[in-house]
Design a protein around this motif. Structure first.
Motif, PDB file in Angstrom:
ATOM      1  N   LEU A 115      30.247  52.833  79.063  1.00  0.00           N
ATOM      2  CA  LEU A 115      31.134  51.927  79.784  1.00  0.00           C
ATOM      3  C   LEU A 115      31.002  50.473  79.355  1.00  0.00           C
ATOM      4  CD1 LEU A 115      30.586  53.403  83.369  1.00  0.00           C
ATOM      5  CD2 LEU A 115      32.410  53.955  81.757  1.00  0.00           C
ATOM      6  N   LEU A 116      30.061  50.182  78.454  1.00  0.00           N
ATOM      7  CA  LEU A 116      29.891  48.804  77.999  1.00  0.00           C
ATOM      8  C   LEU A 116      31.099  48.369  77.173  1.00  0.00           C
ATOM      9  CD1 LEU A 116      26.125  48.925  76.916  1.00  0.00           C
ATOM     10  CD2 LEU A 116      27.081  48.096  79.071  1.00  0.00           C
ATOM     11  N   ASN A 117      31.537  47.127  77.362  1.00  0.00           N
ATOM     12  CA  ASN A 117      32.671  46.625  76.587  1.00  0.00           C
ATOM     13  C   ASN A 117      32.478  45.156  76.251  1.00  0.00           C
ATOM     14  OD1 ASN A 117      33.613  44.978  78.804  1.00  0.00           O
ATOM     15  ND2 ASN A 117      34.535  46.807  79.700  1.00  0.00           N
ATOM     16  N   VAL A 147      29.989  40.960  88.237  1.00  0.00           N
ATOM     17  CA  VAL A 147      30.733  41.120  86.994  1.00  0.00           C
ATOM     18  C   VAL A 147      31.218  39.751  86.565  1.00  0.00           C
ATOM     19  CG1 VAL A 147      32.772  42.118  85.909  1.00  0.00           C
ATOM     20  CG2 VAL A 147      31.457  43.467  87.529  1.00  0.00           C
ATOM     21  N   LEU A 148      31.045  39.423  85.287  1.00  0.00           N
ATOM     22  CA  LEU A 148      31.432  38.119  84.771  1.00  0.00           C
ATOM     23  C   LEU A 148      32.142  38.302  83.434  1.00  0.00           C
ATOM     24  CD1 LEU A 148      31.127  35.024  85.263  1.00  0.00           C
ATOM     25  CD2 LEU A 148      29.128  35.125  83.756  1.00  0.00           C
ATOM     26  N   GLN A 149      33.285  37.639  83.302  1.00  0.00           N
ATOM     27  CA  GLN A 149      34.032  37.688  82.048  1.00  0.00           C
ATOM     28  C   GLN A 149      33.247  36.972  80.957  1.00  0.00           C
ATOM     29  OE1 GLN A 149      37.794  35.604  81.945  1.00  0.00           O
ATOM     30  NE2 GLN A 149      38.740  37.220  80.724  1.00  0.00           N
ATOM     31  N   LYS A 150      33.122  37.609  79.783  1.00  0.00           N
ATOM     32  CA  LYS A 150      32.324  37.025  78.710  1.00  0.00           C
ATOM     33  C   LYS A 150      32.990  35.787  78.106  1.00  0.00           C
ATOM     34  CE  LYS A 150      30.001  41.325  77.352  1.00  0.00           C
ATOM     35  NZ  LYS A 150      29.778  42.304  76.275  1.00  0.00           N
ATOM     36  N   THR A 151      34.283  35.862  77.873  1.00  0.00           N
ATOM     37  CA  THR A 151      35.008  34.722  77.294  1.00  0.00           C
ATOM     38  C   THR A 151      36.254  34.460  78.120  1.00  0.00           C
ATOM     39  OG1 THR A 151      36.185  36.213  75.788  1.00  0.00           O
ATOM     40  CG2 THR A 151      34.185  35.167  74.963  1.00  0.00           C
ATOM     41  N   GLU A 152      36.483  33.208  78.486  1.00  0.00           N
ATOM     42  CA  GLU A 152      37.642  32.840  79.293  1.00  0.00           C
ATOM     43  C   GLU A 152      38.899  32.846  78.435  1.00  0.00           C
ATOM     44  OE1 GLU A 152      39.210  29.201  82.158  1.00  0.00           O
ATOM     45  OE2 GLU A 152      37.223  29.139  81.229  1.00  0.00           O
ATOM     46  N   LYS A 153      39.962  33.457  78.967  1.00  0.00           N
ATOM     47  CA  LYS A 153      41.231  33.538  78.246  1.00  0.00           C
ATOM     48  C   LYS A 153      42.213  32.528  78.834  1.00  0.00           C
ATOM     49  CE  LYS A 153      40.529  38.441  77.298  1.00  0.00           C
ATOM     50  NZ  LYS A 153      41.063  39.816  77.475  1.00  0.00           N
ATOM     51  N   ALA A 154      42.659  31.628  78.002  1.00  0.00           N
ATOM     52  CA  ALA A 154      43.574  30.578  78.468  1.00  0.00           C
ATOM     53  C   ALA A 154      44.938  31.178  78.794  1.00  0.00           C
ATOM     54  CB  ALA A 154      43.719  29.518  77.387  1.00  0.00           C
TER      55      ALA A 154
END
Length: 460
Positions: free
Chosen positions: A199-201, A244-251
């Motif tokens: 399940l890792l992504n 849960v934390l988003q790894k990279t923020e998407k503009a």
């Protein structure tokens, strides 16, 4: 006209509130495009993160249930053979169970409070002969499992034999007396790695900590990061927090739209949402509720009864069915007219609802027949109390459309005890049989289905 408008507003208040919210959201979105796009991106992120953490929780729950099921089978074995335990035979049983599991370090049986049996023995020798009462860090959870007569999951924690792991402890009671304790020690690192590896992504990081803030899996610093989404889950008395934390923020992508077009679209969307929600509410009510009394109909009854029975079986709860029939309703209908009969059914529905709790269900399944589902009863005999209360409620005449109408009811009661096996169809039939017993005994009373009626149930 004013009364009709107020009724429309009251009945569709939630739809109007949602539609208004839609209008405000879209109006603000078109007025302040960047803020709106940011909110939209954030909402999308939360949905994705919630779905992701739900998938993680589900995976862990399945894996743990598979491992902890071992304790149930072993408990049954000890309950039967506790008088004639042979050390080698017990070791063979533990060995067989061990080979059927993954990520389990060892299985142990404590007779009383002392660990007596262990498999595998290798690398776990230090734990054999240990008295749980001499382990200050572990004894509180052990005592909790014994006192509450149920399994308790704890950890990860330091093990007596070295290393760390999750421990599921399950007390064994024989003839209602504490006999001993079963322990399943899970290699926590290997367990979580095998559960989470598929399940890792690249989109999310996640971590787990216990109710004391100690890390269970992953980096606990994620809990303090901006934008972290935190949720909780409970598994046999082990409350965990997930982040849960988003790894990279998407503009968010910026779109330029005219103000007038934005207002028009906001109005159209809010109106569409309002009419869709209103129609959906009406269709749902027609599909699941009786149009005359507003009570649950047969379809909703079947659904709730299936759920209640499954819940009762799973959690060893009491459940009862009351089959209620209005005495001589056809005669009342013929005497006072169908308008009075319909009004009378509404009064009956109100009285039945007043006799039960919010968690119970009362339904109308035919002209003058009602079924009540009493869920999660503390005592199976509480159903008789409710039936008696209903009988008493119908001693008072009903005043409908200028007529004072005497009425009474007959009730059949069928119960599902904590140790029984039952289906909804059989339970309803039992209540129906008891109802006919009440009618045959002179009506205006209730009867409880007993084993005496079993033959008539199976022969029909």
């Amino acid at each position: 006209m004013t009364t009709k408008l107020l009724s429309e507003i009251k009945n569709n208040l939630s739809a109007m509130a949602i539609a208004s919210a839609v209008f405000i959201v879209f109006f603000v979105m078109f007025e302040v495009l960047i803020s709106a796009e940011s909110a939209k991106a954030d909402a999308k992120l939360r949905v994705a993160a919630s779905h992701y953490v739900a998938t993680l929780k589900s995976k862990v729950d399945r894996e743990l249930n598979t491992l902890l099921f071992v304790s149930n089978g072993l408990s049954s074995y000890l309950t039967i053979y506790h008088h004639e335990l042979d050390h080698q035979r017990v070791q063979n049983v533990l060995a067989d169970l061990y080979t059927r599991t993954n990520n389990v370090r060892n299985l142990a049986i404590a007779v009383g409070y002392t660990i007596t049996y262990m498999y595998p023995i290798q690398s776990n020798e230090k734990a054999i002969g240990v008295d749980y009462r001499n382990l200050p860090q572990q004894w509180p959870k052990v005592k909790e499992a014994i006192d509450r007569h149920q399994g308790v999951l704890t950890g990860p924690l330091d093990l007596v034999q070295g290393g760390r792991g999750l421990i599921y402890r399950y007390p064994v009671y024989i003839d209602q007396k504490y006999w001993g304790l079963l322990s399943t020690v899970i290699n926590s690192d290997a367990f979580f790695d095998s559960a989470f590896r598929p399940l890792l992504n690249d989109e999310f990081d996640f971590a787990i900590r216990d109710q004391h803030g100690k890390a269970v899996y992953g980096d606990s610093d994620l809990f303090h990061r901006q934008g972290a989404i935190i949720s909780t889950s409970d598994f046999p008395d082990a409350a965990w927090e997930w982040v849960v934390l988003q790894k990279t923020e998407k503009a968010p992508q910026l779109i330029v739209i005219a103000r007038l077009m934005g207002i028009v679209i906001a109005v159209l969307l809010s109106a569409l949402v309002y009419f869709l929600l209103r129609e959906r509410k009406m269709l749902t009510a027609l599909a699941m509720h009786d149009s005359l009394t507003g009570l649950a109909n047969r379809r909703l009854l079947d659904f709730r009864l299936e759920q209640a029975l499954a819940h009762a079986k799973r959690f060893k709860r009491n459940l009862a069915i009351l089959f209620v029939d209005i005495d001589h309703f056809k005669k009342l209908n013929d005497t006072y007219g169908h308008d009075v009969g319909d009004a009378l059914l509404k009064v009956i529905a109100t009285r039945l609802k007043s006799a039960i709790r919010d968690v119970d269900t009362v339904s109308r399944i035919s002209g003058d027949e009602f079924v009540i589902v009493l869920d999660e009863l503390n005592d199976i005999n509480d159903a008789n109390v409710v039936a008696g209360k209903i009988i008493h409620l119908f001693k008072e005449q009903a005043e409908v459309l200028g007529e004072r109408v005497p009425m009474s009811v007959s009730i059949g009661v069928a119960s599902f005890g904590q140790d029984g096996e039952e289906t909804t169809k059989r339970l309803l039939k039992k209540a129906d049989i008891a109802l006919y017993e009440a009618k045959g005994a002179g009506r205006n009373q209730f009867r409880v289905f007993t084993e005496v009626e079993q033959k008539s149930l199976f022969d029909s």
